[in-house]
Design an enzyme around this catalytic site. Structure first.
Site, mmCIF file in Angstrom:
data_model
loop_
_atom_site.group_PDB
_atom_site.id
_atom_site.type_symbol
_atom_site.label_atom_id
_atom_site.label_comp_id
_atom_site.label_asym_id
_atom_site.label_seq_id
_atom_site.Cartn_x
_atom_site.Cartn_y
_atom_site.Cartn_z
ATOM 1 N N CYS A 157 0.836 -1.198 0.000
ATOM 2 C CA CYS A 157 0.000 0.000 0.000
ATOM 3 C C CYS A 157 0.873 1.251 0.000
ATOM 4 O O CYS A 157 2.047 1.198 0.359
ATOM 5 C CB CYS A 157 -0.889 0.016 1.227
ATOM 6 N N ARG A 204 2.726 1.664 -8.312
ATOM 7 C CA ARG A 204 2.810 0.436 -7.527
ATOM 8 C C ARG A 204 1.597 -0.452 -7.735
ATOM 9 O O ARG A 204 1.613 -1.622 -7.372
ATOM 10 C CB ARG A 204 2.875 0.776 -6.031
ATOM 11 N N TRP A 212 -3.669 -1.950 -1.446
ATOM 12 C CA TRP A 212 -3.483 -3.161 -2.250
ATOM 13 C C TRP A 212 -3.895 -4.290 -1.327
ATOM 14 O O TRP A 212 -3.169 -4.656 -0.425
ATOM 15 C CB TRP A 212 -2.017 -3.258 -2.685
ATOM 16 N N ASN A 243 0.081 0.074 6.076
ATOM 17 C CA ASN A 243 0.667 -0.827 5.083
ATOM 18 C C ASN A 243 1.256 -1.988 5.865
ATOM 19 O O ASN A 243 2.035 -1.763 6.783
ATOM 20 C CB ASN A 243 1.755 -0.077 4.304
ATOM 21 N N GLY A 244 0.873 -3.218 5.526
ATOM 22 C CA GLY A 244 1.411 -4.379 6.238
ATOM 23 C C GLY A 244 0.299 -5.316 6.660
ATOM 24 O O GLY A 244 -0.821 -5.230 6.137
ATOM 25 N N GLU A 255 13.767 -22.311 -12.976
ATOM 26 C CA GLU A 255 13.439 -20.889 -12.805
ATOM 27 C C GLU A 255 14.658 -20.013 -13.118
ATOM 28 O O GLU A 255 14.514 -18.943 -13.717
ATOM 29 C CB GLU A 255 12.914 -20.654 -11.382
ATOM 30 N N LYS A 289 14.589 -17.110 -15.918
ATOM 31 C CA LYS A 289 14.919 -15.706 -15.625
ATOM 32 C C LYS A 289 15.938 -15.197 -16.634
ATOM 33 O O LYS A 289 15.806 -14.110 -17.172
ATOM 34 C CB LYS A 289 15.506 -15.549 -14.212
ATOM 35 N N GLU A 319 14.422 -14.931 -20.318
ATOM 36 C CA GLU A 319 13.364 -13.952 -20.603
ATOM 37 C C GLU A 319 13.843 -12.503 -20.536
ATOM 38 O O GLU A 319 13.301 -11.668 -21.239
ATOM 39 C CB GLU A 319 12.105 -14.191 -19.762
ATOM 40 N N HIS A 329 22.143 -37.909 -21.020
ATOM 41 C CA HIS A 329 21.182 -38.492 -21.956
ATOM 42 C C HIS A 329 20.931 -37.569 -23.149
ATOM 43 O O HIS A 329 19.948 -37.765 -23.871
ATOM 44 C CB HIS A 329 19.878 -38.819 -21.230
ATOM 45 N N LYS A 373 3.061 -8.925 -18.470
ATOM 46 C CA LYS A 373 3.031 -9.317 -17.061
ATOM 47 C C LYS A 373 1.913 -10.323 -16.797
ATOM 48 O O LYS A 373 2.066 -11.252 -16.021
ATOM 49 C CB LYS A 373 2.843 -8.074 -16.186
HETATM 50 C C1 AGP Z 1 7.771 -15.199 -15.099
HETATM 51 O O1 AGP Z 1 8.922 -14.437 -15.032
HETATM 52 C C2 AGP Z 1 6.985 -14.997 -16.321
HETATM 53 N N1 AGP Z 1 6.644 -13.640 -16.478
HETATM 54 C C3 AGP Z 1 5.861 -15.991 -16.573
HETATM 55 O O2 AGP Z 1 6.435 -17.259 -16.713
HETATM 56 C C4 AGP Z 1 4.731 -16.072 -15.544
HETATM 57 O O3 AGP Z 1 5.202 -16.676 -14.377
HETATM 58 C C5 AGP Z 1 3.561 -16.891 -16.136
HETATM 59 O O4 AGP Z 1 3.049 -16.233 -17.264
HETATM 60 C C6 AGP Z 1 2.470 -17.149 -15.137
HETATM 61 O O5 AGP Z 1 1.909 -15.952 -14.666
HETATM 62 P P1 AGP Z 1 0.930 -15.941 -13.444
HETATM 63 O O6 AGP Z 1 1.696 -16.388 -12.239
HETATM 64 O O7 AGP Z 1 0.439 -14.548 -13.345
HETATM 65 O O8 AGP Z 1 -0.176 -16.919 -13.752
#
Ligand code: AGP
Length: 610
Positions: free
Chosen positions: A2, A27, A75, A101-102, A483, A487, A490, A506, A605
């Site tokens: 928040c 934010r 939020w 906030n919290g 992951e 990272k 992407e 393999h 996003k």
């Molecule tokens: C993660 O860095 C990506 N932006 C992407 O893999 C993301 O995690 C995926 O699209 C799922 O999104 P969500 O958690 O909002 O469902």
């Protein structure tokens, strides 16, 4: 999370506060509100769900003249995002208003006590309890009342409080959530972020843990919760408005990586008790169902699916039930057998991912009990689920997930333990051991940041010309390898793959050479020795090796060219710490390669289309 802004001084508070809120818009929020004490000493409060424009419209033409006020962007963590739950919250008399906030961890017992003593609480929030606690403690001095109220509160908070009858006085307090005081001669400010007040002053005091700030137009007195004065230095900020938005970091992603200790604290708030037990009230209504399920299916996409893999391993290990992860786009068209005995856990930070929502809906139609794990109150996934666990990580702006990954892992591990305890398949000793590790996890994440942040840029520069990367892990460390590779690819656009280390021989080992380094997640685990053997296979092909290893590992430097150290932790949450140096590595690779870190090409996003 928040946004908080408060003003006291000779100018009109209303426009200053609204402008401050607009600086916090980046934010993300779901509602906003303002409280002003007018010239007659009356409290004016307005709050509106949705965009800041809704609040602006609601107060246009009727904002009272006022020399002090507090304002908030919310939020949601407790209670839906609506007008009633928006801050500020008032006490019974309407003389005291609070913004927060919290998360107040003991808010249920506080609310029960307050209601039993005759207080009327109107919202569903944890924050409203604070306003009434201050009311109970008030005997003519607001700072004294806030100190007394906070002595009864457990949890994390940054707050600003105002009393109608105490002209020119604001009281702020912080614990585990940032809060600053701004000074400018005859006027003073309280804010969650420098960005909110930078247009007016660059003289700032960053409050420290447990500080209570008694703010007047002419300055501030700071004490601890017992009333003992605290000496805090003033800082002169030279940030541009853009840098201030990012809390002094160059990118949102870096800010969010550094927010992870706090995000973990918030995610664990109320879920690990003081006596080291796991507590998930959200699933209490499902206890009879959870006792009879026979299988568990997790559905998620991208980063969330890697976090779900950690959850599936924990669920299998602790419940003895089969648990597996299927990415949403596969689940939808090739669903596993689904019936009332299949628990489906949908994991999605945004709560709006079409590929995750559609299979969850399908599972619901087939009678499956559903639990959603998401960061977004009011999102689409929450309407599909019988129970919802919120990550409580605060808004994540960068496209690349960071703090939502670590909080997804942590929340799923907590959920797995809670289900296992309901089913009687996890011993009390195992639960307590896990709870100890979870309570230590935020500080361990902080240490992982401190160990790696100073070196990550140099590390990235040493590898910036590599053709591609092979990330490997085994068992509990494998999801972190997946992951870590995601990272890197992407945001830096460098090819990277995540593999179980035993699979190298393999096929993918053919890619390894001096231009294709191996990133080995070699933290302490039951498969550590096996992983080291796989690392040796890579070294024999001239691959350089970056190892993520546990502090105190005396042999790893014999096998690795570079080591990123992380603290020891429970194996179930090892990926939370292991991913931190890999996030930093990906970030600095992207910087070295000049890519757009926060908005990488071709990505969004929230992926709301199939
Ligand atoms: C993660 O860095 C990506 N932006 C992407 O893999 C993301 O995690 C995926 O699209 C799922 O999104 P969500 O958690 O909002 O469902």
């Amino acid at each position: 999370m928040c946004g908080i802004v408060g003003y006291t001084g000779p100018r009109e508070a209303g426009p200053i506060l609204m402008e401050g809120l607009s600086r916090l818009e980046y934010r993300g929020y779901d509602s906003a509100g303002i409280a002003l004490v007018d010239e007659e000493g009356q409290m004016f409060v307005e709050k509106k769900a949705g965009k800041l424009a809704n609040l602006s419209t609601a107060i246009a033409e009727r904002t009272p003249h006022s020399a002090m006020g507090i304002a908030h962007t919310r939020w949601a963590t407790h209670g839906r995002p609506n007008d009633l739950n928006a801050h500020p919250h008032a006490d019974c008399s309407g003389k005291i208003t609070v913004i927060h906030n919290g998360i107040i961890e003991n808010f249920r017992e506080l609310r029960d006590g307050l209601e039993a003593r005759g207080h009327r609480l109107e919202s569903e929030t944890d924050t409203e309890a604070l306003a009434h606690l201050v009311e109970e403690a008030y005997a003519g001095d607001l700072a004294d009342a806030v100190r007394a109220a906070l002595r009864r509160v457990e949890g994390a908070y940054a707050i600003a409080v105002m009393h109608r009858d105490e002209h020119g006085r604001l009281v702020g307090a912080r614990k585990d959530v940032p809060l600053i005081v701004g000074l400018n001669g005859e006027e003073s400010f309280i804010a969650s972020d420098v960005a909110a007040i930078l247009a007016h002053t660059n003289r700032v005091i960053f409050l420290e843990e447990g500080d209570i700030a008694d703010v007047r137009p002419s300055g501030v007195e700071i004490t601890n919760v017992a009333g003992v004065p605290q000496d805090r230095a003033e800082t002169v900020i030279d940030w541009s408005p853009e840098v201030a938005e990012k809390g002094g970091f160059e990118h949102f992603m870096l800010k969010e990586i550094h927010e992870q200790p706090n995000a973990l604290r918030q995610a664990l708030a109320g879920r690990v008790t003081r006596d080291h037990r796991i507590h998930v009230p959200e699933i209490e209504a499902m206890i009879p169902t959870l006792g009879t399920i026979t299988r568990i299916e997790l559905v998620a996409c991208g980063t969330a699916s890697y976090a779900a893999q950690v959850g599936a391993s924990a669920l299998e290990a602790w419940t003895g039930l089969p648990a597996r992860v299927t990415v949403g786009s596969e689940f939808r068209y090739s669903p596993p057998p689904l019936d009332a005995g299949t628990l489906v856990i949908a994991v999605t930070q945004s709560g709006e991912t079409a590929d995750t929502i559609a299979p969850t809906r399908l599972a619901r139609e087939r009678g499956c009990p559903i639990i959603a794990v998401t960061n977004t109150v009011g999102s689409a996934i929450t309407r599909e689920a019988g129970a919802v666990l919120f990550l409580q990580a605060g808004p994540e702006i960068a496209v690349a997930a960071s703090k939502t990954f670590v909080t997804q892992v942590t929340t799923l591990v907590v959920l797995a333990a809670a289900i296992a305890r309901i089913r009687g398949s996890m011993t009390e000793a195992a639960e307590i051991e896990l709870a100890h590790a979870l309570r230590d996890l935020p500080d361990a994440a902080q240490r992982a940041l401190e160990l790696n942040a100073p070196h990550a840029s140099d590390l990235a520069r040493r590898y910036v010309n590599s053709r591609g990367f092979m990330f490997v892990g085994r068992g509990a460390t494998y999801p972190a390898a997946l992951e870590g590779a995601l990272k890197l690819k992407e945001i830096s656009y460098v090819h990277a793959e995540g593999y179980p280390a035993g699979e190298l021989k393999h096929g993918p080992i053919s890619l390894l050479d001096a231009e294709c380094p191996l990133v080995a997640i070699a933290t302490r685990s039951s498969t550590y020795d096996k992983l080291i053997s796989n690392v040796m296979e890579g070294r024999a092909r001239d691959a350089r090796v970056i190892a993520v290893a546990t502090e105190g590992d005396l042999q790893i430097e014999r096998f690795a060219d570079d080591v990123a150290w992380v603290p020891a932790t429970h194996e179930a949450v090892s990926s939370v710490l292991a991913i931190i140096p890999l996030q930093l590595f990906a970030y600095h690779m992207a910087i070295a390669r000049g890519t757009d870190v926060d908005q990488p090409r071709n990505l969004a996003k929230s992926v709301t289309v199939e």
